[in-house]
Enzyme design. Structure first.
Site, PDB file in Angstrom:
ATOM      1  N   GLU A  19      12.181   1.942  -6.196  1.00  0.00           N
ATOM      2  CA  GLU A  19      11.733   3.594  -6.088  1.00  0.00           C
ATOM      3  C   GLU A  19      12.097   4.203  -5.644  1.00  0.00           C
ATOM      4  OE1 GLU A  19       7.131   3.803  -6.834  1.00  0.00           O
ATOM      5  OE2 GLU A  19       7.817   5.391  -4.885  1.00  0.00           O
ATOM      6  N   ARG A 124      -3.063   8.184 -11.999  1.00  0.00           N
ATOM      7  CA  ARG A 124      -3.620   9.527 -11.766  1.00  0.00           C
ATOM      8  C   ARG A 124      -3.126  10.712 -10.717  1.00  0.00           C
ATOM      9  NH1 ARG A 124      -9.018   9.636  -8.614  1.00  0.00           N
ATOM     10  NH2 ARG A 124      -7.479   9.704  -6.597  1.00  0.00           N
ATOM     11  N   LYS A 199      -6.990   0.244 -18.386  1.00  0.00           N
ATOM     12  CA  LYS A 199      -5.592   0.812 -18.185  1.00  0.00           C
ATOM     13  C   LYS A 199      -4.977   0.047 -19.299  1.00  0.00           C
ATOM     14  CE  LYS A 199      -5.472   1.410 -13.381  1.00  0.00           C
ATOM     15  NZ  LYS A 199      -4.714   2.411 -12.619  1.00  0.00           N
ATOM     16  N   LYS A 305      15.323   5.635   1.888  1.00  0.00           N
ATOM     17  CA  LYS A 305      15.920   5.019   2.674  1.00  0.00           C
ATOM     18  C   LYS A 305      16.557   3.553   2.444  1.00  0.00           C
ATOM     19  CE  LYS A 305      15.380   5.347   7.747  1.00  0.00           C
ATOM     20  NZ  LYS A 305      16.937   5.549   7.566  1.00  0.00           N
TER      21      LYS A 305
HETATM   22  P1  FAD Z   1      -6.790   6.074 -11.344  1.00  0.00           P
HETATM   23  O1  FAD Z   1      -6.732   4.344 -12.456  1.00  0.00           O
HETATM   24  O2  FAD Z   1      -6.500   7.042 -12.550  1.00  0.00           O
HETATM   25  O3  FAD Z   1      -8.073   3.854 -10.813  1.00  0.00           O
HETATM   26  C1  FAD Z   1      -7.916   6.011  -9.422  1.00  0.00           C
HETATM   27  C2  FAD Z   1      -9.525   5.497  -8.720  1.00  0.00           C
HETATM   28  O4  FAD Z   1     -10.991   5.927  -9.601  1.00  0.00           O
HETATM   29  C3  FAD Z   1     -10.031   4.390  -8.463  1.00  0.00           C
HETATM   30  O5  FAD Z   1     -10.690   4.039  -7.377  1.00  0.00           O
HETATM   31  C4  FAD Z   1     -10.656   3.758  -9.623  1.00  0.00           C
HETATM   32  O6  FAD Z   1     -11.591   2.384 -10.026  1.00  0.00           O
HETATM   33  C5  FAD Z   1     -11.153   4.896  -9.909  1.00  0.00           C
HETATM   34  N1  FAD Z   1     -11.430   4.728 -11.579  1.00  0.00           N
HETATM   35  C6  FAD Z   1     -10.419   4.484 -12.735  1.00  0.00           C
HETATM   36  N2  FAD Z   1     -10.506   4.955 -13.862  1.00  0.00           N
HETATM   37  C7  FAD Z   1     -11.730   5.827 -13.462  1.00  0.00           C
HETATM   38  C8  FAD Z   1     -13.245   5.433 -14.887  1.00  0.00           C
HETATM   39  N3  FAD Z   1     -12.151   5.641 -16.006  1.00  0.00           N
HETATM   40  N4  FAD Z   1     -14.369   6.221 -14.202  1.00  0.00           N
HETATM   41  C9  FAD Z   1     -15.118   6.088 -12.756  1.00  0.00           C
HETATM   42  N5  FAD Z   1     -13.121   5.609 -12.538  1.00  0.00           N
HETATM   43  C10 FAD Z   1     -11.969   5.464 -12.360  1.00  0.00           C
HETATM   44  N6  FAD Z   1       1.575   9.149  -6.501  1.00  0.00           N
HETATM   45  C11 FAD Z   1       2.387   9.828  -7.196  1.00  0.00           C
HETATM   46  O7  FAD Z   1       1.393  11.359  -7.093  1.00  0.00           O
HETATM   47  N7  FAD Z   1       3.295  10.186  -7.473  1.00  0.00           N
HETATM   48  C12 FAD Z   1       4.289   8.833  -8.073  1.00  0.00           C
HETATM   49  O8  FAD Z   1       5.493   8.964  -8.792  1.00  0.00           O
HETATM   50  C13 FAD Z   1       3.269   7.430  -7.394  1.00  0.00           C
HETATM   51  N8  FAD Z   1       3.935   6.637  -7.902  1.00  0.00           N
HETATM   52  C14 FAD Z   1       2.453   5.456  -7.511  1.00  0.00           C
HETATM   53  C15 FAD Z   1       3.257   4.037  -7.267  1.00  0.00           C
HETATM   54  C16 FAD Z   1       2.879   3.337  -7.428  1.00  0.00           C
HETATM   55  C17 FAD Z   1       3.166   1.724  -7.727  1.00  0.00           C
HETATM   56  C18 FAD Z   1       1.474   2.933  -6.661  1.00  0.00           C
HETATM   57  C19 FAD Z   1       0.469   1.751  -6.317  1.00  0.00           C
HETATM   58  C20 FAD Z   1       0.494   4.304  -7.122  1.00  0.00           C
HETATM   59  C21 FAD Z   1       1.974   5.249  -7.319  1.00  0.00           C
HETATM   60  N9  FAD Z   1       1.153   6.820  -7.005  1.00  0.00           N
HETATM   61  C22 FAD Z   1       1.348   7.966  -6.753  1.00  0.00           C
HETATM   62  C23 FAD Z   1      -0.443   6.821  -5.815  1.00  0.00           C
HETATM   63  C24 FAD Z   1      -1.351   6.732  -7.074  1.00  0.00           C
HETATM   64  O9  FAD Z   1      -1.160   8.571  -7.789  1.00  0.00           O
HETATM   65  C25 FAD Z   1      -2.754   7.315  -6.192  1.00  0.00           C
HETATM   66  O10 FAD Z   1      -3.183   5.486  -5.863  1.00  0.00           O
HETATM   67  C26 FAD Z   1      -4.332   7.574  -6.895  1.00  0.00           C
HETATM   68  O11 FAD Z   1      -4.808   7.893  -5.956  1.00  0.00           O
HETATM   69  C27 FAD Z   1      -4.591   7.204  -7.374  1.00  0.00           C
HETATM   70  O12 FAD Z   1      -3.789   6.543  -9.301  1.00  0.00           O
HETATM   71  P2  FAD Z   1      -4.169   5.651  -9.668  1.00  0.00           P
HETATM   72  O13 FAD Z   1      -2.998   5.606 -11.559  1.00  0.00           O
HETATM   73  O14 FAD Z   1      -4.308   3.732  -9.694  1.00  0.00           O
HETATM   74  O15 FAD Z   1      -5.282   5.503 -10.892  1.00  0.00           O
END
Ligand code: FAD
Length: 317
Positions: A19, A124, A199, A305
Site C-alpha cells: 500500500e 469508513r 460488509k 518507505k
Molecule cells: P466500519 O466497518 O464501518 O466499522 C467501524 C466501527 O463501527 C467498528 O467498530 C465496527 O464494529 C462498527 N460498525 C460497523 N458497522 C456498524 C453498524 N452498521 N452499526 C453499528 N456499528 C457498526 N483510513 C483512511 O482514512 N484512509 C485509508 O486509506 C485507510 N486504509 C485502510 C486500509 C486497511 C486495510 C485498514 C485495516 C484500515 C484503513 N484505514 C484507512 C483506517 C479505517 O478507516 C479505520 O480503521 C476506521 O476507523 C474504520 O474503518 P472501517 O471501514 O473498518 O469501518
C-alpha cells in the site's frame, strides 16, 4: 483484473502486494515512484493507494482565526491511474465514508470506471484529529457496509438519483477492513466480526486486515471469521517496525498490542538503525509463517518507505 481473480490465478501461491500513500498536496510523484520501483521485482499484481480524509486547519485573517476544511493528500484516483499506466499493475484506490458525500463517491467510481480500475477498498475512515469519535459527513455514509451497498448498487445501474438501463460500470471487486485485535470502537471481537459479516453480506469480496505483530491473533481471527460463515479471502496486512517511537505510536494509533519479545528486542537497540534491523527480522519471521500457512497475499503497509519492505520481501519471495 480483480484482486480475487489474481488470487484464483495464483492457485494457492502467496502473492506480494503493498500500500502506498499519496504525496502531500503539490508533492513530487517521482518520490512515490522511487518507493515503488524497488518493490516491482516481487511482481505485485496490485498496489493499494490510500485516501486521506480532510482535516480542519486554521488560517489567520485580519486578526481572526478562520476555520477551513482541507484535504492534505488528495489525488488517490489520479495516482492509481498513473501507477497502473506506468507499471502495468492493477491498483486499488481506497474509498472513504468520512469526508465524502455519496455524490462525490459516485463520481469517483465513475472516474475509476473510465480509467479501467476494477478494484476498490471501501472504508469508513477515522475521526478527524480534533474529534473524539467519527462523525459522518453530511450527505455521506456512517459505516463502511453502507458504502459497499452503494458501490454494489452502482454496478447494477442503481445510481443515487437515477437508474441507468444500459449501465456499463464494472462489477468492482470490493475489499473491506478486518481487525484481528478488533476495531478500537467495537465492544468485542465477536461484535466486530458480526459487523464485518454485514460488509460481506452487502457485497464485499475480500478482507485486508489491520497490521498485527503476533500471528496467533491473525490465525484466531481467521478461524473465528470462518466459523461465522465468512468465506471470502482474508489478506494479512503487516508492517516492519522501523523506529523506536513505533513502540508507542502503533498501539496508540491502531489500538494493537506488541508482543513482549518484540518490545524487549527494540528496547535493547542502541539506535534506529538497530531497530530497523529488528523490525525487518521480526517481519520476515511473521511473513514466512503466514506464507507457510497459505495466506493468499502478504500485503505490506509501506507508509512512505520501501527499503525495509524490500529487505523483507527478498527473504520471503
Ligand atoms: P466500519 O466497518 O464501518 O466499522 C467501524 C466501527 O463501527 C467498528 O467498530 C465496527 O464494529 C462498527 N460498525 C460497523 N458497522 C456498524 C453498524 N452498521 N452499526 C453499528 N456499528 C457498526 N483510513 C483512511 O482514512 N484512509 C485509508 O486509506 C485507510 N486504509 C485502510 C486500509 C486497511 C486495510 C485498514 C485495516 C484500515 C484503513 N484505514 C484507512 C483506517 C479505517 O478507516 C479505520 O480503521 C476506521 O476507523 C474504520 O474503518 P472501517 O471501514 O473498518 O469501518
Amino acid at each position: 483484473m480483480k484482486v480475487t481473480e489474481h488470487i484464483e490465478q495464483a492457485k494457492g501461491n502467496t502473492l506480494f502486494s503493498f500500500e502506498v500513500v499519496p504525496p502531500p498536496k503539490g508533492g513530487n510523484i517521482q518520490e512515490l515512484y522511487n518507493n515503488i520501483d524497488p518493490l516491482m521485482e516481487f511482481k505485485p499484481p496490485f498496489i493499494d493507494v490510500t485516501t486521506s480524509r480532510e482535516e480542519y486547519i486554521y488560517i489567520e485573517r485580519e486578526g481572526l482565526l478562520d476555520r477551513k476544511i482541507v484535504r492534505m493528500r488528495p489525488g488517490t484516483v489520479g495516482i492509481c491511474a498513473s501507477i497502473k499506466h506506468k507499471y502495468q499493475v492493477d491498483t486499488v484506490p481506497h474509498v472513504l465514508c468520512g469526508g465524502f458525500t455519496c455524490e462525490e463517491t459516485e463520481y469517483m467510481l465513475v472516474d475509476c470506471h473510465y480509467l479501467g480500475i476494477d478494484n476498490v477498498m471501501a472504508l469508513r475512515g477515522d475521526a478527524m484529529k480534533h474529534q473524539r469519535y467519527f462523525e459522518p459527513t453530511r450527505g455521506g455514509h456512517t459505516y463502511a457496509n453502507e458504502l459497499v451497498s452503494q458501490i454494489k448498487n452502482i454496478t447494477r445501474g442503481k445510481y443515487l438519483h437515477d437508474v441507468v438501463e444500459s449501465n456499463n460500470m464494472p462489477d468492482f471487486c470490493i475489499g473491506v477492513a478486518g481487525y484481528p485485535e478488533k476495531h478500537l470502537e467495537a465492544p468485542s471481537l465477536d461484535y466486530d466480526l458480526k459487523k464485518l459479516q454485514e460488509k460481506i453480506d452487502a457485497g464485499a469480496d475480500y478482507i485486508v486486515t489491520q497490521m498485527f505483530f503476533d500471528n496467533s491473533k491473525f490465525f484466531e481471527f481467521v478461524e473465528k471469521a470462518k466459523s461465522m460463515g465468512i468465506t471470502v479471502p482474508i489478506i494479512p496486512g503487516i508492517k516492519p517496525i522501523a523506529v523506536k517511537r513505533h513502540l508507542q505510536l502503533l498501539p496508540q494509533v491502531f489500538k494493537i498490542d506488541l508482543p513482549e519479545e518484540l518490545i524487549r528486542a527494540i528496547e535493547q537497540c542502541k539506535d534506529n538503525k538497530e531497530v530497523r534491523q529488528v523490525g525487518i527480522e521480526w517481519c520476515i519471521q511473521q511473513s514466512k509463517e503466514l506464507k507457510a500457512a497459505g495466506v493468499p497475499v502478504l500485503h505490506y503497509y509501506s507508509m512512505g518507505k520501501s527499503d525495509n519492505i524490500k529487505a523483507v520481501a527478498s527473504s520471503v519471495f
